[in-house]
Design a protein around this motif. Structure first.
Motif, short mmCIF file in Angstrom:
data_model
loop_
_atom_site.label_atom_id
_atom_site.label_comp_id
_atom_site.label_asym_id
_atom_site.label_seq_id
_atom_site.Cartn_x
_atom_site.Cartn_y
_atom_site.Cartn_z
N MET A 83 -22.13 -1.70 68.00
CA MET A 83 -22.17 -1.01 66.71
C MET A 83 -22.46 -1.97 65.56
SD MET A 83 -19.20 1.91 66.96
CE MET A 83 -19.58 3.50 67.73
N TYR A 196 -28.57 11.59 66.49
CA TYR A 196 -27.38 11.50 65.64
C TYR A 196 -27.74 11.53 64.16
CZ TYR A 196 -23.18 9.49 63.46
OH TYR A 196 -22.09 9.26 62.66
N HIS A 219 -19.77 13.92 61.25
CA HIS A 219 -20.05 12.78 62.14
C HIS A 219 -19.70 13.12 63.58
CE1 HIS A 219 -19.48 9.97 58.42
NE2 HIS A 219 -20.68 10.52 58.45
N ALA A 223 -22.48 13.42 66.48
CA ALA A 223 -22.41 12.46 67.58
C ALA A 223 -22.24 13.16 68.92
CB ALA A 223 -21.26 11.47 67.35
N SER A 286 -18.48 9.91 71.99
CA SER A 286 -19.37 9.85 70.83
C SER A 286 -18.71 10.46 69.61
CB SER A 286 -20.69 10.58 71.14
OG SER A 286 -21.38 9.97 72.20
N TRP A 290 -17.90 7.51 66.90
CA TRP A 290 -18.71 7.41 65.69
C TRP A 290 -17.98 7.94 64.47
CZ3 TRP A 290 -23.06 4.73 64.73
CH2 TRP A 290 -23.69 4.16 65.86
N GLU A 294 -17.67 5.23 61.46
CA GLU A 294 -18.16 5.52 60.10
C GLU A 294 -17.00 5.81 59.15
OE1 GLU A 294 -21.69 6.83 58.71
OE2 GLU A 294 -22.42 7.75 60.58
#
Length: 310
Positions: A83, A196, A219, A223, A286, A290, A294
């Motif tokens: 990442m 994404y 998000h 994802a 995911s 994510w 984020e």
């Protein structure tokens, strides 16, 4: 903390959370994929149930978390490196006129959408694929360790002992399955980032995020959707990779041999063993990973801006 430090920390926490929560999916997927097609029978659902029962009968519910240590060794630094490297690479690519997303509609409240760089679909595809293969090469020995520790075909007494055993077999064993992993990971990562970012952008137009929690929901959904699409496209390479890393028979030594063996034994269906488990695992990991990554970065950025105004 620097941006890189924040990204590494966010990625590590993301990797830890998804690994601990979702290890049973990985273990059962490995057990389903490790089998030799010449002795395999039954439907996927019944095989999944019987495999789960075998694990629980032999080791109790805790048996479903066998290999968690190996997964943490692989996934925590792996997710952190991936990442962080992906974000840094995309940041660098965003300075190029060829990859920067110049003409883009901005949602009403774009501050809550994302803190990640904006690239064209081509840029996202290249960034995801390149970064994933590079990190995969670096951590492939731990991928072999993870696969074998989750398997019940190796009688390892400890994580350290398992790793030493693999190292003693030489560089070839440490890089075992890397080709199949790359053919799975490069398109998966590239397509995932494209899907994404695209889904996240469209979702932000339809329902502009007004808060951090709303943003986290976008998000997660983006994802999860991206993970589902990318997983089905790359599933055959995951099966091939597992068999190359786990099976010791000559017919599974090498990518081409393994592809031929699976086709001879089970046809097209053989390339989708464990697909439902991998799909479930990827969708959930995911969504969790994510959103956490984020979310933490947005929280750090927001906190920093608040301190500047104090």
């Amino acid at each position: 903390m620097s941006n890189v430090s924040n990204q590494l920390l966010s990625g590590a926490l993301s990797g830890f959370a998804t690994t601990v929560c979702l290890q049973p999916f990985d273990l059962l997927k490995t057990r389903l994929q490790q089998g030799d097609g010449t002795i395999r029978s039954g439907r996927s659902a019944s095989l999944l149930i019987s495999t789960t029962q075998d694990v629980v009968t032999a080791s109790g519910l805790k048996g479903l978390w066998r290999g968690t240590e190996a997964s943490l060794v692989r996934n925590v630094p792996g997710v952190a490196l991936y990442m962080t490297s992906l974000t840094q690479f995309r940041t660098w690519m965003a300075t190029s006129q060829y990859f920067a997303l110049v003409h883009q509609r901005s949602p009403p409240d774009s501050a809550n959408v994302s803190v990640l760089p904006k690239l064209t679909s081509t840029g996202n595809l290249l960034a995801g694929a390149t970064t994933r293969v590079g990190v995969g090469l670096l951590l492939n020995p731990f991928s072999v360790l993870k696969a074998r520790y989750e398997s019940n075909m190796y009688a390892y007494d400890s994580l350290g002992g398992a790793f030493v055993s693999i190292v003693r077999q030489g560089p070839h064993e440490l890089l075992r399955g890397f080709l199949a992993s790359s053919l799975r990971d490069a398109p998966y990562a590239g397509l995932f980032v494209v899907f994404y970012e695209g889904i996240k952008r469209e979702a932000s137009y339809l329902a502009p995020p007004s808060s951090v929690s709303h943003s986290a929901l976008i998000h997660s959904i983006s994802a999860a959707s991206a993970g589902a699409l990318a997983t089905m496209i790359t599933q055959p390479f995951d099966v091939i990779k597992t068999k190359v890393q786990v099976r010791q028979e000559d017919r599974y030594h090498g990518f081409i041999k393994t592809v031929h063996t699976i086709w001879q034994q089970r046809g097209i269906s053989g390339y989708f063993d464990g697909a439902s488990l991998r799909m479930s695992r990827k969708v959930l990991s995911s969504a969790i990973g994510w959103a956490a990554y984020e979310g933490i970065l947005m929280f750090v950025k927001t906190s920093g801006l608040r301190k500047q105004h104090i």
